[in-house]
Design a protein around this motif. Structure first.
Motif, PDB file in Angstrom:
ATOM      1  N   GLY A 341      -4.156   7.031   7.767  1.00 39.61           N
ATOM      2  CA  GLY A 341      -4.377   8.392   7.312  1.00 39.61           C
ATOM      3  C   GLY A 341      -3.856   8.691   5.923  1.00 39.61           C
ATOM      4  N   GLY A 342      -3.228   9.869   5.792  1.00 41.31           N
ATOM      5  CA  GLY A 342      -2.732  10.317   4.507  1.00 41.31           C
ATOM      6  C   GLY A 342      -1.543   9.528   4.003  1.00 41.31           C
ATOM      7  N   LEU A 343      -0.862   8.792   4.895  1.00 43.34           N
ATOM      8  CA  LEU A 343       0.268   7.965   4.465  1.00 43.34           C
ATOM      9  C   LEU A 343      -0.184   6.889   3.477  1.00 43.34           C
ATOM     10  N   LYS A 344      -1.447   6.496   3.575  1.00 45.34           N
ATOM     11  CA  LYS A 344      -1.990   5.500   2.635  1.00 45.34           C
ATOM     12  C   LYS A 344      -2.133   6.089   1.231  1.00 45.34           C
ATOM     13  N   TYR A 345      -2.092   7.415   1.145  1.00 48.62           N
ATOM     14  CA  TYR A 345      -2.199   8.122  -0.134  1.00 48.62           C
ATOM     15  C   TYR A 345      -0.821   8.480  -0.685  1.00 48.62           C
ATOM     16  N   THR A 346       0.066   8.973   0.200  1.00 45.76           N
ATOM     17  CA  THR A 346       1.373   9.423  -0.270  1.00 45.76           C
ATOM     18  C   THR A 346       2.281   8.245  -0.632  1.00 45.76           C
ATOM     19  N   VAL A 347       2.225   7.170   0.158  1.00 43.25           N
ATOM     20  CA  VAL A 347       3.097   6.016  -0.061  1.00 43.25           C
ATOM     21  C   VAL A 347       2.316   4.902  -0.759  1.00 43.25           C
ATOM     22  N   VAL A 348       2.824   4.421  -1.873  1.00 45.56           N
ATOM     23  CA  VAL A 348       2.202   3.293  -2.570  1.00 45.56           C
ATOM     24  C   VAL A 348       2.974   2.037  -2.177  1.00 45.56           C
ATOM     25  N   SER A 349       2.333   1.178  -1.371  1.00 47.43           N
ATOM     26  CA  SER A 349       3.019   0.011  -0.834  1.00 47.43           C
ATOM     27  C   SER A 349       3.486  -0.925  -1.952  1.00 47.43           C
ATOM     28  N   GLN A 350       4.723  -1.404  -1.804  1.00 50.76           N
ATOM     29  CA  GLN A 350       5.393  -2.282  -2.764  1.00 50.76           C
ATOM     30  C   GLN A 350       5.802  -1.553  -4.049  1.00 50.76           C
ATOM     31  N   GLU A 351       5.526  -0.243  -4.116  1.00 55.48           N
ATOM     32  CA  GLU A 351       5.911   0.532  -5.307  1.00 55.48           C
ATOM     33  C   GLU A 351       6.876   1.652  -4.966  1.00 55.48           C
ATOM     34  N   THR A 352       6.550   2.439  -3.917  1.00 55.46           N
ATOM     35  CA  THR A 352       7.462   3.500  -3.465  1.00 55.46           C
ATOM     36  C   THR A 352       7.986   3.225  -2.062  1.00 55.46           C
ATOM     37  N   GLY A 353       7.562   2.139  -1.480  1.00 52.66           N
ATOM     38  CA  GLY A 353       7.954   1.784  -0.124  1.00 52.66           C
ATOM     39  C   GLY A 353       7.024   0.718   0.413  1.00 52.66           C
ATOM     40  N   LEU A 354       6.845   0.703   1.728  1.00 57.45           N
ATOM     41  CA  LEU A 354       5.986  -0.289   2.365  1.00 57.45           C
ATOM     42  C   LEU A 354       5.059   0.381   3.370  1.00 57.45           C
ATOM     43  N   LEU A 355       3.821  -0.075   3.423  1.00 49.17           N
ATOM     44  CA  LEU A 355       2.882   0.327   4.457  1.00 49.17           C
ATOM     45  C   LEU A 355       2.678  -0.863   5.382  1.00 49.17           C
ATOM     46  N   VAL A 356       2.808  -0.626   6.699  1.00 52.96           N
ATOM     47  CA  VAL A 356       2.673  -1.717   7.663  1.00 52.96           C
ATOM     48  C   VAL A 356       1.756  -1.291   8.807  1.00 52.96           C
ATOM     49  N   GLU A 357       1.333  -2.255   9.587  1.00 56.35           N
ATOM     50  CA  GLU A 357       0.416  -1.997  10.698  1.00 56.35           C
ATOM     51  C   GLU A 357       1.070  -1.081  11.730  1.00 56.35           C
ATOM     52  N   PRO A 358       0.389   0.000  12.146  1.00 52.59           N
ATOM     53  CA  PRO A 358       0.965   0.901  13.152  1.00 52.59           C
ATOM     54  C   PRO A 358       1.156   0.195  14.494  1.00 52.59           C
ATOM     55  N   LYS A 359       2.126   0.660  15.268  1.00 56.37           N
ATOM     56  CA  LYS A 359       2.429   0.148  16.612  1.00 56.37           C
ATOM     57  C   LYS A 359       2.890  -1.314  16.607  1.00 56.37           C
ATOM     58  N   ASN A 360       3.210  -1.843  15.426  1.00 54.24           N
ATOM     59  CA  ASN A 360       3.596  -3.249  15.305  1.00 54.24           C
ATOM     60  C   ASN A 360       5.103  -3.331  15.019  1.00 54.24           C
ATOM     61  N   GLU A 361       5.899  -3.504  16.069  1.00 58.53           N
ATOM     62  CA  GLU A 361       7.362  -3.511  15.904  1.00 58.53           C
ATOM     63  C   GLU A 361       7.837  -4.670  15.038  1.00 58.53           C
ATOM     64  N   VAL A 362       7.125  -5.805  15.080  1.00 57.84           N
ATOM     65  CA  VAL A 362       7.511  -6.950  14.258  1.00 57.84           C
ATOM     66  C   VAL A 362       7.339  -6.624  12.773  1.00 57.84           C
ATOM     67  N   ALA A 363       6.213  -5.990  12.430  1.00 57.42           N
ATOM     68  CA  ALA A 363       5.949  -5.622  11.038  1.00 57.42           C
ATOM     69  C   ALA A 363       6.970  -4.604  10.537  1.00 57.42           C
ATOM     70  N   PHE A 364       7.312  -3.628  11.383  1.00 56.39           N
ATOM     71  CA  PHE A 364       8.313  -2.632  10.985  1.00 56.39           C
ATOM     72  C   PHE A 364       9.690  -3.282  10.835  1.00 56.39           C
ATOM     73  N   ALA A 365      10.016  -4.189  11.764  1.00 58.37           N
ATOM     74  CA  ALA A 365      11.302  -4.880  11.676  1.00 58.37           C
ATOM     75  C   ALA A 365      11.403  -5.680  10.387  1.00 58.37           C
ATOM     76  N   ASP A 366      10.332  -6.365  10.040  1.00 59.84           N
ATOM     77  CA  ASP A 366      10.320  -7.163   8.813  1.00 59.84           C
ATOM     78  C   ASP A 366      10.499  -6.273   7.580  1.00 59.84           C
ATOM     79  N   GLY A 367       9.798  -5.128   7.573  1.00 58.34           N
ATOM     80  CA  GLY A 367       9.908  -4.195   6.443  1.00 58.34           C
ATOM     81  C   GLY A 367      11.308  -3.622   6.312  1.00 58.34           C
ATOM     82  N   ILE A 368      11.896  -3.212   7.435  1.00 59.32           N
ATOM     83  CA  ILE A 368      13.259  -2.673   7.415  1.00 59.32           C
ATOM     84  C   ILE A 368      14.234  -3.722   6.897  1.00 59.32           C
ATOM     85  N   ASN A 369      14.074  -4.951   7.386  1.00 57.31           N
ATOM     86  CA  ASN A 369      14.964  -6.039   6.975  1.00 57.31           C
ATOM     87  C   ASN A 369      14.848  -6.310   5.471  1.00 57.31           C
TER      88      ASN A 369
END
Length: 424
Positions: A341-369
Motif C-alpha cells: 500500500g502507501g508504505l511503498k510511497y512513504t518509506v524509501v527502502s534502503q534510503e529511509t528504512g527497509l520494506l520487507v514482505e508482509p507476514k514474513n517474520e524471517v524478513a522482519f527479523a533480518d531487517g531488525i538485525n
C-alpha cells in the motif's frame, strides 16, 4: 496568523471523531488526518466544521479547537460506541442530523470532504438535498482490505458498492499515495477523478525531542536496543509478525533489548482480545522480560517513544498510507515496514528504512538485525527519513495542496450553479 476568510467547508468523519484521544478503539490515522487537516485549513482562512457521530451522552456537542475550526457531534443511533461495520443502519439519522444542523444554523456548505466509505454514503445522500462539491478520501479500500482478511463481514457488498459509486460520481477523490490511486483504478473503477495528496505530520512536534532525554524520561538504559511499534491492536496490523520476529535467535542476542508495543485497548472488546492474544504469544516465546505494553499514549508523550527507539516497525498487512511511518521518520528514526500500500510511497527502502514482505517474520527479523547491528547506517537512514518528511509530508504543506483543490472545486461549483440557473 489567519489569512482572509475563504468560506465554509465541512469535513465528515462519521466514525472517526477528530477530537477524541488517539489510541482508543477505532481512533487512529483517520482521526489524526481530519483534525490536523481541519486546523491547518483554518490557518489558511477556511471556516472548518468537522462532523462526527456522538458516542456518549456526556460528550460535548461542539468542541472549539481554534477560532476557525471545530468538531460537531451529531446524533446517529444510540449514544454509545458501535463498531464501524455495524454503523451503516444509523447513517440515515446522521444525514438527517446534518441537514437539521444546516437548517438551524442557516448554513449551506459548498464543499464537503468525506472520509471513509461510511461518510461517502452520507455525502452521496446529501447530494439529493442541495448542490455542493464532494471531495472524498477513502483511508482504506474494501477491495484491498477483504483480500487480506479471513472473515468477510456481512456489510462487505454494501461497502464495495458505495466505494465504487463514490469513485465514479464524487467530484474529486483524494488518494494519499500513488499506490492507493493504482488500487482504485485496478480494483474499484476506471472512472472518476483522482488526485494524489499525501497525509502529513507535525514535523516540529516529533523532531524536537532528543534521544538521551527521552530514554531518561522513559527509564531506558542509554545502551538499550529499542524496537518500537505504535498503533491499534488489530490482527491486520501484523503485531504477531513483529513479536515472532523479535523472538527469533538473530534478534534476541543484544543485551538490553526492549520491545515496546504502544497502543490502547479495551477489555472485552475486539482490540482488547487482540492485545490478550499478543500477550500470550509474548509469553509463549519467553519475551515477557523485554516486552513493554505502555498502553494508550497521549500525543504529547508519543515523541519520547519515537526518540527513544532505535527502529520503528510497521508490520501491517495493508496500509493505504501509514501515518506512523512519517511520524517515526520525522523523529529521525529508521523504519522497517511491510512492502504494501502507501508504505511503498512513504518509506524509501534502503534510503529511509527497509520494506520487507508482509507476514514474513524471517524478513522482519533480518531487517531488525541489520539496523540494530549497524548504528551508523541506522543514523543515516534516520536523517534521510527526516529530510523526506520535511520535503513532502508536513500538515501545512498538505493543507496548501487541499486549499488549491478546494478553490478549483469552488470555481467549478459556481460555474455549475450558473449553468443550472441559465437553463432554468
Amino acid at each position: 496568523m489567519y489569512s482572509q476568510n475563504k468560506g465554509k467547508i465541512a469535513l465528515i468523519s462519521v466514525h472517526g471523531d477528530p477530537s477524541i484521544e488517539i489510541g482508543k478503539e477505532e481512533a487512529g490515522g483517520q482521526n489524526v488526518y481530519v483534525r490536523q487537516v481541519g486546523e491547518a485549513l483554518g490557518r489558511l482562512g477556511w471556516q472548518v466544521d468537522m462532523f462526527t457521530r456522538k458516542i456518549h451522552p456526556e460528550q460535548a456537542n461542539i468542541v472549539e479547537h481554534t477560532s476557525n475550526c471545530r468538531t460537531i457531534r451529531l446524533s446517529a443511533g444510540p449514544e454509545k460506541f458501535i463498531e464501524r461495520d455495524r454503523l451503516f443502519d444509523h447513517l440515515p439519522e446522521f444525514v438527517k442530523s446534518f441537514l437539521n444542523f444546516q437548517g438551524q444554523t442557516q448554513t449551506l456548505y459548498p464543499l464537503i470532504h468525506t472520509n471513509y466509505w461510511l461518510s461517502a454514503w452520507v455525502g452521496l445522500e446529501l447530494h439529493k438535498h442541495h448542490l455542493f462539491r464532494q471531495i472524498h478520501t477513502y483511508h482504506s479500500l474494501g477491495a484491498v482490505k477483504y483480500r487480506s482478511v479471513t472473515t468477510i463481514p456481512l456489510i462487505a457488498n454494501t461497502r464495495l458498492s458505495v466505494e465504487k459509486t463514490c469513485l465514479e460520481t464524487a467530484d474529486c477523490i483524494v488518494a494519499t499515495s500513488p499506490q492507493e490511486q493504482e488500487d482504485m483504478r485496478s480494483l474499484v473503477s476506471s472512472q472518476g477523478n483522482i488526485t494524489v495528496i499525501p497525509c502529513g505530520t507535525n514535523v516540529q512536534h516529533f523532531a524536537s525531542t532528543e534521544r538521551h532525554s527521552a530514554r531518561e524520561k522513559l527509564g531506558f538504559a542509554p545502551d538499550a536496543k529499542v524496537i518500537l511499534y505504535v498503533g491499534r491492536f488489530d490482527p491486520r496490523k501484523g503485531i504477531e509478525t513483529l513479536v515472532r520476529a523479535v523472538g527469533r535467535s538473530e534478534v534476541r542476542h543484544p543485551e538490553n533489548l526492549k520491545l515496546i508495543i504502544v497502543g490502547g485497548s479495551r477489555p472485552g472488546h475486539k482490540d482488547g482480545r487482540e492485545r490478550d492474544r499478543i500477550e500470550s504469544i509474548v509469553k509463549e516465546l519467553g519475551l515477557e522480560e523485554i516486552t513493554i505494553f505502555p498502553g494508550q499514549i497521549s500525543q504529547s508523550e508519543l515523541p519520547n517513544y519515537y526518540a527513544a527507539a532505535d527502529v520503528c516497525v510497521i508490520p501491517s498487512h495493508y496500509e493505504p498510507f501509514g501515518l506512523v511511518a512519517i511520524e517515526a521518520m520525522a523523529s529521525g528514526i529508521p523504519v522497517i515496514a511491510s512492502d504494501v500500500g502507501g508504505l511503498k510511497y512513504t518509506v524509501v527502502s534502503q534510503e529511509t528504512g527497509l520494506l520487507v514482505e508482509p507476514k514474513n517474520e524471517v524478513a522482519f527479523a533480518d531487517g531488525i538485525n541489520q539496523i540494530l547491528s549497524d548504528p551508523s547506517w541506522a543514523k543515516t537512514l534516520g536523517k534521510a527519513g527526516q529530510k523526506r518528511v520535511l520535503s513532502y509530508f508536513s500538515w501545512d504543506g498538505v493543507a496548501e495542496q487541499l486549499d488549491q483543490l478546494y478553490l478549483s472545486q469552488l470555481k467549478q461549483l459556481h460555474q455549475d450553479f450558473f449553468a443550472v440557473n441559465v437553463v432554468s
